[in-house]
Motif scaffolding. Structure first.
Motif, PDB file in Angstrom:
ATOM      1  N   VAL A   1     -10.685  -4.005  -3.652  1.00  0.00           N
ATOM      2  CA  VAL A   1      -9.223  -4.189  -3.370  1.00  0.00           C
ATOM      3  C   VAL A   1      -8.775  -4.575  -2.081  1.00  0.00           C
ATOM      4  O   VAL A   1      -9.601  -4.378  -0.968  1.00  0.00           O
ATOM      5  CB  VAL A   1      -8.072  -2.971  -3.832  1.00  0.00           C
ATOM      6  CG1 VAL A   1      -8.591  -2.681  -5.430  1.00  0.00           C
ATOM      7  CG2 VAL A   1      -8.627  -1.781  -2.942  1.00  0.00           C
ATOM      8  N   GLY A   2      -7.713  -4.993  -1.759  1.00  0.00           N
ATOM      9  CA  GLY A   2      -6.998  -5.417  -0.206  1.00  0.00           C
ATOM     10  C   GLY A   2      -7.226  -6.791  -0.102  1.00  0.00           C
ATOM     11  O   GLY A   2      -7.361  -7.781  -1.158  1.00  0.00           O
TER      12      GLY A   2
ATOM     13  N   ALA B   1      -7.679   3.556  -5.475  1.00  0.00           N
ATOM     14  CA  ALA B   1      -8.759   2.695  -6.311  1.00  0.00           C
ATOM     15  C   ALA B   1     -10.254   3.218  -6.200  1.00  0.00           C
ATOM     16  O   ALA B   1     -10.608   4.150  -5.526  1.00  0.00           O
ATOM     17  CB  ALA B   1      -8.949   1.249  -5.373  1.00  0.00           C
TER      18      ALA B   1
ATOM     19  N   SER C   1      -4.677  -5.796  -5.757  1.00  0.00           N
ATOM     20  CA  SER C   1      -4.315  -4.307  -5.871  1.00  0.00           C
ATOM     21  C   SER C   1      -4.616  -4.065  -7.413  1.00  0.00           C
ATOM     22  O   SER C   1      -3.906  -4.465  -8.247  1.00  0.00           O
ATOM     23  CB  SER C   1      -2.818  -4.360  -5.852  1.00  0.00           C
ATOM     24  OG  SER C   1      -2.325  -2.667  -5.833  1.00  0.00           O
TER      25      SER C   1
ATOM     26  N   TYR D   1      -4.645 -11.283  -1.702  1.00  0.00           N
ATOM     27  CA  TYR D   1      -4.657  -9.898  -1.610  1.00  0.00           C
ATOM     28  C   TYR D   1      -4.608  -9.446  -3.028  1.00  0.00           C
ATOM     29  O   TYR D   1      -4.189  -9.650  -3.997  1.00  0.00           O
ATOM     30  CB  TYR D   1      -3.498  -9.424  -0.969  1.00  0.00           C
ATOM     31  CG  TYR D   1      -3.322  -7.630  -0.797  1.00  0.00           C
ATOM     32  CD1 TYR D   1      -3.848  -7.529   0.392  1.00  0.00           C
ATOM     33  CD2 TYR D   1      -2.980  -6.874  -1.844  1.00  0.00           C
ATOM     34  CE1 TYR D   1      -3.750  -5.853   0.393  1.00  0.00           C
ATOM     35  CE2 TYR D   1      -2.958  -5.575  -1.670  1.00  0.00           C
ATOM     36  CZ  TYR D   1      -3.493  -5.145  -0.537  1.00  0.00           C
ATOM     37  OH  TYR D   1      -3.322  -3.711  -0.447  1.00  0.00           O
TER      38      TYR D   1
ATOM     39  N   LYS E   1      -4.567   2.081  -1.178  1.00  0.00           N
ATOM     40  CA  LYS E   1      -5.833   1.520  -1.515  1.00  0.00           C
ATOM     41  C   LYS E   1      -6.672   2.807  -1.603  1.00  0.00           C
ATOM     42  O   LYS E   1      -7.841   2.774  -2.373  1.00  0.00           O
ATOM     43  CB  LYS E   1      -6.435   0.801  -0.231  1.00  0.00           C
ATOM     44  CG  LYS E   1      -6.012  -0.500  -0.199  1.00  0.00           C
ATOM     45  CD  LYS E   1      -6.323  -1.246   1.261  1.00  0.00           C
ATOM     46  CE  LYS E   1      -7.515  -1.574   1.299  1.00  0.00           C
ATOM     47  NZ  LYS E   1      -7.990  -2.511   2.558  1.00  0.00           N
ATOM     48  N   SER E   2      -6.482   3.984  -1.122  1.00  0.00           N
ATOM     49  CA  SER E   2      -7.190   5.142  -1.341  1.00  0.00           C
ATOM     50  C   SER E   2      -7.226   5.590  -2.866  1.00  0.00           C
ATOM     51  O   SER E   2      -8.236   6.375  -3.340  1.00  0.00           O
ATOM     52  CB  SER E   2      -6.687   6.393  -0.603  1.00  0.00           C
ATOM     53  OG  SER E   2      -5.265   6.596  -0.917  1.00  0.00           O
TER      54      SER E   2
ATOM     55  N   GLU F   1       0.720  -1.308   0.040  1.00  0.00           N
ATOM     56  CA  GLU F   1       0.008   0.043  -0.137  1.00  0.00           C
ATOM     57  C   GLU F   1       0.888   1.250  -0.084  1.00  0.00           C
ATOM     58  O   GLU F   1       0.418   2.421  -0.164  1.00  0.00           O
ATOM     59  CB  GLU F   1      -0.860  -0.121   1.103  1.00  0.00           C
ATOM     60  CG  GLU F   1      -2.129  -1.103   0.737  1.00  0.00           C
ATOM     61  CD  GLU F   1      -2.843  -1.608   2.053  1.00  0.00           C
ATOM     62  OE1 GLU F   1      -2.819  -0.738   3.055  1.00  0.00           O
ATOM     63  OE2 GLU F   1      -3.366  -2.432   2.193  1.00  0.00           O
TER      64      GLU F   1
ATOM     65  N   ASN G   1      -6.069   0.696  -7.953  1.00  0.00           N
ATOM     66  CA  ASN G   1      -4.824   1.283  -7.155  1.00  0.00           C
ATOM     67  C   ASN G   1      -3.693   1.189  -8.011  1.00  0.00           C
ATOM     68  O   ASN G   1      -2.737   2.038  -8.017  1.00  0.00           O
ATOM     69  CB  ASN G   1      -5.170   1.160  -5.791  1.00  0.00           C
ATOM     70  CG  ASN G   1      -5.063  -0.329  -5.260  1.00  0.00           C
ATOM     71  OD1 ASN G   1      -5.568  -0.931  -6.372  1.00  0.00           O
ATOM     72  ND2 ASN G   1      -4.541  -0.448  -4.387  1.00  0.00           N
TER      73      ASN G   1
END
Length: 372
Positions: free
Chosen positions: A30-31, A24, A103, A101, A21-22, A16, A106
């Motif tokens: 996500v995550g 996305a 990604s 996980y 993540k912000s 991150e 993002n």
């Protein structure tokens, strides 16, 4: 020297930093998709997709964490049937204690993410976001340090990502002053004695920090600083940070024909074929790139001045529209995003070089298409 063991949470924190993540889109997922933040991890595999064959590969290699670009869980699930493809995948993951996980957008948007890797592979220089979404949040960090240790603190600031302004790094400003403090009972002061007011010649060092680096910068400063209690201030800034957004637009060093550029793409992305619109002898230089499905951005690419747009999953009528407006479209397929596997692997190797973890990329092809 024994290497430190890590958990999923440690890996996610590092990922991150690369792709917060912000960044996305709200519709994305996500995550952590499956598993626990606290699971210990000794082997990680990077993949584009989480299909059953990929999970089988992970099981065979003793992998405990899969890092994917495309989310395994994208739409809300109402039932979990283990006789469906997705259900079988989730069942195997749980049975073998493998976490997943994702990604996704993002990583598409992030600096150093999918689209920047595509630009690097395709020799597209001076790239900027094609679709601007905003700019990184910036903070001013002010640290008070004795004159004797100012250099090591400045090095800690610059080495952890602080002080980046445009194409300059390690930017700081400092002023001299006198720091006063009285160590109380129970303290172990670096300078001074308990219950005695002390005066020290100090410098106030000011720098700028991008939000995604702030915690790392603070940790580095506290480690480098000699004092038991470090005095610092953090101020939120209105200054615009580095712009971020979807896709990229940049230029080639030299003008080439569309046909020559297509040949380069096939070689650099290691793909057997691609689709292209336009005159193959037409000269191209300004290129827009958007990994995955980007056909709805053809007008944005044209408006930005691109003569060529590289993206996947282009449909017939959209290709016609681009052709008629004089924008060449090159469709190397959605699977071109596989470039993220090696780039994320290398990033993790750098971040975890002193940790007890093994890293590998999936060798399973998840491209559903064949060229015959």
């Amino acid at each position: 020297m024994t290497k430190t063991k890590i958990t999923n949470k440690d890996v996610f924190a590092v990922l991150e930093k690369l792709a917060p993540k912000s960044l996305a889109y709200e519709w994305d997922n996500v995550g952590l998709q499956v598993g626990s933040f606290n699971s210990p991890v000794s082997k990680i595999m990077v993949t584009l997709d989480v299909l059953e064959e990929v999970v089988d590969e992970a099981i065979a290699n003793g992998v405990r964490l899969i890092i994917a670009h495309h989310p395994l869980l994208f739409k809300p699930m109402k039932q979990l049937h283990t006789d469906t493809p997705q259900g079988r995948v989730i069942k195997k993951l749980l049975e073998h204690d493998i976490s997943v996980y994702a990604s996704h957008t993002n990583l598409d948007i992030a600096t150093g993410g999918v689209n920047d890797v595509l630009c690097e592979r395709l020799q597209i220089k001076n790239s900027q976001p094609l679709i601007k979404e905003g700019s990184m949040k910036l903070f001013k960090l002010v640290v008070y340090v004795p004159e004797t240790h100012q250099q090591q603190v400045r090095e800690a600031l610059g080495g952890s990502g602080a002080g980046h302004i445009g194409n300059y790094s390690h930017c700081t400003f400092q002023t001299k002053g006198e720091g006063r403090f009285k160590p109380l009972e129970g303290t172990d002061p670096f300078i001074g004695s308990t219950d005695t007011l002390e005066a020290v010649q100090e410098v106030k060092i000011e720098t700028i920090v991008q939000e995604s680096f702030l915690q790392d910068v603070l940790s580095a400063v506290i480690t480098a600083h000699p004092y038991e209690e470090v005095a610092y201030d953090i101020f939120s800034l209105e200054n615009k940070g580095e712009p971020y957004g979807l896709g990229r637009i940049g230029t080639l060093d030299e003008t080439v024909t569309l046909k020559e550029f297509c040949t380069l793409i096939k070689k650099q992305l290691d793909i057997p074929g691609l689709r292209v619109t336009g005159d193959l002898e037409h000269k191209v230089k300004k290129i827009a790139v958007l990994g995955g499905s980007g056909e709805k951005y053809i007008r944005a690419a044209k408006k930005a001045g691109a003569d060529t747009f590289i993206t996947g999953d282009v449909t017939f009528h959209t290709a016609q529209d681009a052709w008629q407006m004089g924008l060449a479209v090159i469709d190397p397929g959605h699977y071109a995003e596989k470039v993220m596997k090696e780039s994320v692997l290398q990033y993790l190797k750098e971040q975890f070089s002193e940790k007890d973890v093994k890293l590998l990329v999936s060798t399973t092809s998840t491209d559903p298409f064949q060229f015959i």
